[in-house]
Design a protein around this motif. Structure first.
Motif, PDB file in Angstrom:
ATOM      1  N   LEU A  59       0.849  -1.186   0.000  1.00 33.53           N
ATOM      2  CA  LEU A  59       0.000   0.000   0.000  1.00 33.53           C
ATOM      3  C   LEU A  59       0.887   1.239   0.000  1.00 33.53           C
ATOM      4  O   LEU A  59       1.752   1.393   0.868  1.00 33.53           O
ATOM      5  CB  LEU A  59      -0.903   0.025   1.243  1.00 33.53           C
ATOM      6  N   VAL A  60       0.665   2.098  -0.980  1.00 29.10           N
ATOM      7  CA  VAL A  60       1.398   3.370  -1.074  1.00 29.10           C
ATOM      8  C   VAL A  60       0.419   4.497  -0.779  1.00 29.10           C
ATOM      9  O   VAL A  60      -0.592   4.640  -1.486  1.00 29.10           O
ATOM     10  CB  VAL A  60       2.047   3.552  -2.455  1.00 29.10           C
ATOM     11  N   ILE A  61       0.700   5.257   0.278  1.00 27.18           N
ATOM     12  CA  ILE A  61      -0.160   6.382   0.675  1.00 27.18           C
ATOM     13  C   ILE A  61       0.544   7.675   0.269  1.00 27.18           C
ATOM     14  O   ILE A  61       1.700   7.931   0.645  1.00 27.18           O
ATOM     15  CB  ILE A  61      -0.438   6.371   2.185  1.00 27.18           C
ATOM     16  N   GLU A  62      -0.201   8.466  -0.510  1.00 25.36           N
ATOM     17  CA  GLU A  62       0.357   9.754  -0.966  1.00 25.36           C
ATOM     18  C   GLU A  62      -0.213  10.866  -0.078  1.00 25.36           C
ATOM     19  O   GLU A  62      -1.431  10.984   0.094  1.00 25.36           O
ATOM     20  CB  GLU A  62      -0.003   9.997  -2.415  1.00 25.36           C
ATOM     21  N   GLY A  63       0.693  11.668   0.530  1.00 33.83           N
ATOM     22  CA  GLY A  63       0.267  12.764   1.390  1.00 33.83           C
ATOM     23  C   GLY A  63       0.833  14.089   0.900  1.00 33.83           C
ATOM     24  O   GLY A  63       1.832  14.140   0.187  1.00 33.83           O
ATOM     25  N   LYS A  64       0.144  15.145   1.286  1.00 28.06           N
ATOM     26  CA  LYS A  64       0.601  16.479   0.881  1.00 28.06           C
ATOM     27  C   LYS A  64       0.596  17.398   2.105  1.00 28.06           C
ATOM     28  O   LYS A  64      -0.359  17.381   2.889  1.00 28.06           O
ATOM     29  CB  LYS A  64      -0.313  17.045  -0.214  1.00 28.06           C
ATOM     30  N   ARG A  65       1.629  18.157   2.226  1.00 27.52           N
ATOM     31  CA  ARG A  65       1.784  19.069   3.363  1.00 27.52           C
ATOM     32  C   ARG A  65       1.468  20.500   2.942  1.00 27.52           C
ATOM     33  O   ARG A  65       1.946  20.971   1.915  1.00 27.52           O
ATOM     34  CB  ARG A  65       3.228  19.003   3.917  1.00 27.52           C
ATOM     35  N   GLU A  66       0.621  21.168   3.778  1.00 28.88           N
ATOM     36  CA  GLU A  66       0.330  22.574   3.512  1.00 28.88           C
ATOM     37  C   GLU A  66       1.586  23.406   3.804  1.00 28.88           C
ATOM     38  O   GLU A  66       2.181  23.305   4.869  1.00 28.88           O
ATOM     39  CB  GLU A  66      -0.820  23.061   4.399  1.00 28.88           C
ATOM     40  N   GLU A  67       1.948  24.221   2.818  1.00 29.47           N
ATOM     41  CA  GLU A  67       3.195  24.991   2.958  1.00 29.47           C
ATOM     42  C   GLU A  67       3.115  26.016   4.069  1.00 29.47           C
ATOM     43  O   GLU A  67       4.080  26.278   4.767  1.00 29.47           O
ATOM     44  CB  GLU A  67       3.529  25.666   1.629  1.00 29.47           C
ATOM     45  N   THR A  68       1.947  26.612   4.263  1.00 28.32           N
ATOM     46  CA  THR A  68       1.812  27.691   5.252  1.00 28.32           C
ATOM     47  C   THR A  68       1.623  27.151   6.665  1.00 28.32           C
ATOM     48  O   THR A  68       2.227  27.638   7.619  1.00 28.32           O
ATOM     49  CB  THR A  68       0.628  28.592   4.889  1.00 28.32           C
ATOM     50  N   THR A  69       0.756  26.093   6.801  1.00 30.45           N
ATOM     51  CA  THR A  69       0.435  25.583   8.136  1.00 30.45           C
ATOM     52  C   THR A  69       1.261  24.373   8.526  1.00 30.45           C
ATOM     53  O   THR A  69       1.386  24.063   9.705  1.00 30.45           O
ATOM     54  CB  THR A  69      -1.058  25.198   8.212  1.00 30.45           C
ATOM     55  N   GLY A  70       1.821  23.670   7.545  1.00 33.70           N
ATOM     56  CA  GLY A  70       2.574  22.460   7.840  1.00 33.70           C
ATOM     57  C   GLY A  70       1.697  21.249   8.061  1.00 33.70           C
ATOM     58  O   GLY A  70       2.176  20.160   8.421  1.00 33.70           O
TER      59      GLY A  70
END
Length: 533
Positions: A133-144
């Motif tokens: 299982l590959v989980i793709e996540g994204k981080r908000e640049e402003t809030t982290g």
């Protein structure tokens, strides 16, 4: 003599020198720790400082690949490749990895600067098969804030079973999975950056970043975290060392001075401390030495005064005893009727003369002791000193003339104003002139002059007589000093000049003897009275 030598010339210089050394040690410690930290950073921070080729787009567009400065972005061991849109490699700055990437592999490599991360999990199913299982996540640049945006499920053969978003391939290889999830491939993670050249051709920049073992990174991070405590310990240690060192440098001269004072208190009057070091301490040692010399001189003067007091008491006893003995003997002879009428008259005249001499002597002793009393004060008034001196010499002239002496006077006609005590000033003139009449033969010329300036009045009283022996000139104004040291034959009490000297001192002036054998005009003895206006 105790001698101690140091190098520094000033306490201020010593403090500045030590402060500079102290600051240099701390600066050196900072530099060493900074160098170690930089080495740690070089080992830890193999990652790019940014994941986007900022500032290099123009060179990429111009295809000036040789001048690209990618080390600051990719780390010291990173490297990059340039591919065409068709998957042909045009350039690489690192030849250690000769294998190139297929177009499929390039398409799976994540774009840089997207703030996307991947987490891979392996599962073993009940039937013994494996799923990934590959989980793709994204981080908000402003809030982290990190948010999962997609997932991909593969079987053991890396065939796609399910995905939450579109995935272009039904099956991928192990290497393609590593490239897709930005995992390490030969120790590197790879990101891509798509751009267009100045000619409008599409290009792909592959950036390879060297990864480090997590355990090693953790150890290095722990080691890096102890730098601040180490620096604090160095700061505390250096502070304590220099504080103790300065304490020793300052304590040493103080200890020497303490021992010197103790020696002096124990009666070692020859204690002299010689010290070379900070100027302030040298001044203290010099002051101590001056104090020691002054105290020694004071004690010597005290011993001399005690001896002089004993001698004075002996002289007074002798001077009083001699006329009293004569009076007692002559009076007893008269009382016992051992003399005829003529001898009796002679004895009585002798008794009267001795009594008068004894009275004069007692009066002189009284005057001298009165002048020495701390509560004695002059009765001063401002008068014409020149006129007063003329009047005195006029009264004294008959005595001088009857004794066979000559008088020469030089006194200015103008007024010489000065505040003085008439009675005590007369005693000064009497004692000096009487000294000349007593110790010189008839025919001697007595000189008296008066001069004035803006600052002082100068009176000179001299004679052309036999002069004063050199051995008496230094002690002439001490009590009981006379021209003839024989106690039986000398004339006078020896207090006259001492009384005169004290009176002039009380007037704020000075009485002294001009030393030498001749002073011009045949003058052999010259006394000078200098009265400050």
């Amino acid at each position: 003599m105790k001698s101690y030598k140091k190098k520094e010339k000033s306490l201020y210089t010593l403090l500045i020198k030590n402060y500079v050394i102290f600051a240099a040690v701390l600066l050196l410690a900072v530099q060493i720790l900074g160098l170690l930290e930089e080495l740690m950073d070089q080992k830890i921070a193999r990652l790019p400082r940014i994941d986007h080729p900022v500032g290099e787009q123009e060179k990429l567009a111009d295809e000036d690949y040789g001048s690209l400065s990618m080390k600051a972005l990719l780390g010291t061991e990173g490297y990059f490749d340039i591919y065409t849109a068709a998957g042909e490699r045009l350039y690489t700055d690192y030849d250690a990895f000769g294998s190139s990437y297929t177009l499929k592999e390039i398409s799976l490599i994540p774009e840089c600067n997207t703030h996307v991360s991947y987490e891979t999990k392996n599962y073993e199913m009940e039937d013994g098969s494996r799923q990934i299982l590959v989980i793709e996540g994204k981080r908000e640049e402003t809030t982290g804030y990190q948010e999962n945006i997609a997932y991909y499920l593969f079987d053991g053969e890396l065939r796609l079973l399910e995905s939450s978003v579109s995935f272009p391939y039904k099956q991928i290889t192990e290497r393609e999975l590593r490239l897709f999830t930005a995992a390490t491939d030969n120790g590197y993670s790879t990101y891509k950056y798509s751009y267009r050249t100045g000619n409008g051709e599409d290009r792909i920049l592959l950036m390879h970043v060297k990864r480090m073992d997590r355990q090693r990174v953790k150890r290095l991070m722990v080691f890096k975290q102890i730098f601040i405590p180490v620096y604090v310990l160095i700061l505390i240690g250096a502070t304590l060392f220099f504080a103790l060192w300065m304490h020793r440098r300052v304590r040493e001269p103080l200890f020497i001075l303490k021992n010197g004072i103790q020696d002096f208190a124990d009666g070692k009057r020859d204690t002299v401390l010689s010290y070379q070091g900070p100027r302030e301490f040298e001044d203290i040692f010099s002051s101590f030495n001056r104090m020691a010399v002054q105290l020694k001189e004071s004690e010597s003067a005290k011993e001399y005064l005690i001896m002089e007091k004993q001698r004075m008491l002996a002289d007074i006893s002798h001077d009083l005893k001699t006329p009293i003995t004569v009076i007692q003997g002559y009076a007893k002879a008269v009382a016992d009727g051992l003399t005829d009428e003529e001898m009796q008259k002679q004895y009585l005249n002798t008794i009267v003369k001795k009594a008068e001499s004894l009275t004069d002597m007692i009066n002189t002793f009284h005057d001298y002791s009165k002048l020495e009393h701390p509560e004695f004060c002059l009765v001063r008034e401002t008068q014409d000193l020149a006129e007063y001196l003329r009047e005195y010499l006029a009264e004294k002239y008959d005595e001088i003339d009857l004794g066979g002496f000559n008088l020469e006077v030089e006194i200015p006609e103008e007024t010489v104003s000065y505040s003085f005590d008439r009675v005590q000033m007369k005693r000064v003139f009497d004692n000096i002139i009487s000294n000349s009449l007593r110790h010189n033969p008839p025919g001697t010329v007595i000189y008296v002059t008066l001069q004035q300036s803006d600052k002082a009045v100068r009176i000179e009283i001299g004679d052309s007589g036999v002069g004063i022996p050199l051995e008496l000139q230094d002690t002439l104004f001490d009590p009981f000093i006379v021209g003839d040291e024989s106690r039986n034959t000398r004339q006078g009490s020896g207090l006259g000049l001492a009384v005169a000297h004290k009176i002039i001192e009380l007037h704020g002036g000075a009485l002294f003897l001009e030393k030498g054998e001749q002073h011009g005009n045949g003058i052999s003895t010259l006394f000078v009275i200098r009265l400050l206006k």
